[in-house]
Design an enzyme around this catalytic site. Structure first.
Site, PDB file in Angstrom:
ATOM      1  N   CYS A   1     -26.365 -27.812 -12.339  1.00 14.24           N
ATOM      2  CA  CYS A   1     -26.832 -28.637 -12.827  1.00 14.24           C
ATOM      3  C   CYS A   1     -27.855 -28.215 -14.419  1.00 14.24           C
ATOM      4  O   CYS A   1     -27.543 -29.963 -14.688  1.00 14.24           O
ATOM      5  CB  CYS A   1     -27.809 -29.436 -12.261  1.00 14.24           C
ATOM      6  SG  CYS A   1     -29.261 -30.625 -12.985  1.00 14.24           S
TER       7      CYS A   1
ATOM      8  N   PHE B   1     -28.792  -9.305  -6.475  1.00 15.27           N
ATOM      9  CA  PHE B   1     -28.025  -8.132  -6.019  1.00 15.27           C
ATOM     10  C   PHE B   1     -28.376  -7.085  -4.775  1.00 15.27           C
ATOM     11  O   PHE B   1     -28.284  -6.376  -5.064  1.00 15.27           O
ATOM     12  CB  PHE B   1     -26.992  -7.014  -7.606  1.00 15.27           C
ATOM     13  CG  PHE B   1     -26.534  -7.628  -8.483  1.00 15.27           C
ATOM     14  CD1 PHE B   1     -25.137  -8.382  -8.588  1.00 15.27           C
ATOM     15  CD2 PHE B   1     -27.131  -8.176  -9.435  1.00 15.27           C
ATOM     16  CE1 PHE B   1     -24.488  -8.726  -9.828  1.00 15.27           C
ATOM     17  CE2 PHE B   1     -25.903  -8.022 -10.866  1.00 15.27           C
ATOM     18  CZ  PHE B   1     -24.570  -9.311 -10.287  1.00 15.27           C
ATOM     19  N   CYS B   2     -29.295  -8.360  -4.602  1.00 16.54           N
ATOM     20  CA  CYS B   2     -29.170  -7.608  -3.190  1.00 16.54           C
ATOM     21  C   CYS B   2     -28.320  -8.721  -2.072  1.00 16.54           C
ATOM     22  O   CYS B   2     -27.975  -8.828  -1.198  1.00 16.54           O
ATOM     23  CB  CYS B   2     -30.818  -8.888  -2.601  1.00 16.54           C
ATOM     24  SG  CYS B   2     -31.999  -9.427  -3.590  1.00 16.54           S
TER      25      CYS B   2
END
Length: 266
Positions: free
Chosen positions: A117, A256-257
């Site tokens: 968006c 960055f999990c």
């Protein structure tokens, strides 16, 4: 099946005919793709936004958008909601309180929300930083230890992604378990669906956190802050604006999990 019928019976995906090419051989097959259609959000007869979204869970999407964009302070200000299929897309007619409608008219903008968006719909640079809520939810250290397990559970809960490979997911985690998950072609739409569901079902935001399959972008931070959510965990990278807004609002941001680890940015 025509477009109107597809949206009316939507599971979030639809079949298409394709040619699969491999080693100069073409095979005719059917495949599934995630759906993306225009959804118009109309308040007291005035069209406010047209979002490109996956036409599933439309009611909670409209509620979540209304709350996360600050149009409604609570669902008590939403008096009625009616979903209408048209030949051009879906229209959601909402009847809202006088207070909410007057505030909406003062800040009214016409916009088309795209999958990425950007800054659609704001009128000045100053608006980007105005009215960013301060989060009061206290994040438990235990929640951080629960992130890897919650992330590992995302794939088995993502039905649209299993069929298409093309949707984002937003999930609510309490006591280490995913208790609700919603998918959409747009990451911010997926979050709005989750937020609408949580408000509708009176979930206490002080009891858990959000995990998402996307990068951490600024609009996700604003939406979480609007509903006083204290922790957002994403599988991909954050943007610089997301980190800045998370710091200003007091949101803890993990990105960055993956696997057993993650990076805590705020």
């Amino acid at each position: 099946m025509d477009i109107e019928a597809k949206m009316l019976n939507s599971q979030g995906y639809e079949a298409v005919e394709i040619q699969r090419l491999n080693e100069n051989k073409a095979v005719e097959q059917s495949d599934f793709v995630v759906q993306e259609y225009p959804i118009a959000l109309v308040y007291n007869g005035i069209s406010h936004a047209v979002m490109m979204a996956t036409p599933a869970d439309i009611d909670v999407f409209a509620k979540g958008f209304s709350l996360s964009e600050g149009i409604l302070h609570s669902l008590k200000e939403l008096y009625a909601l009616d979903i209408q299929d048209t030949e051009f897309g879906i229209q959601v007619e909402m009847n809202i309180s006088t207070r909410a409608f007057m505030a909406l008219k003062q800040h009214r903008r016409m916009m088309v929300g795209r999958t990425g968006c950007g800054l659609c719909g704001i009128e000045s640079l100053q608006q980007l930083h105005l009215n960013l809520p301060k989060i009061t939810t206290v994040v438990s250290d235990v929640w951080l230890t629960q992130i890897p397990y919650a992330i590992s559970q995302l794939n088995i809960r993502q039905k649209i992604t299993q069929m298409t490979g093309g949707a984002h997911a937003a999930a609510w985690v309490e006591a280490g378990e995913i208790v609700a998950l919603f998918e959409d072609v747009g990451r911010h739409n997926a979050l709005d669906k989750l937020l609408g569901y949580m408000a509708q079902n009176h979930h206490d935001v002080r009891q858990g956190f959000v995990v998402m399959t996307s990068r951490a972008s600024y609009e996700l931070i604003r939406k979480c802050a609007q509903l006083n959510i204290g922790l957002l965990a994403c599988i991909s990278a954050p943007t610089s604006m997301a980190i800045e807004m998370a710091k200003r609002s007091g949101l803890q941001l993990a990105s960055f999990c993956r696997g057993d680890g993650f990076v805590l940015y705020t």
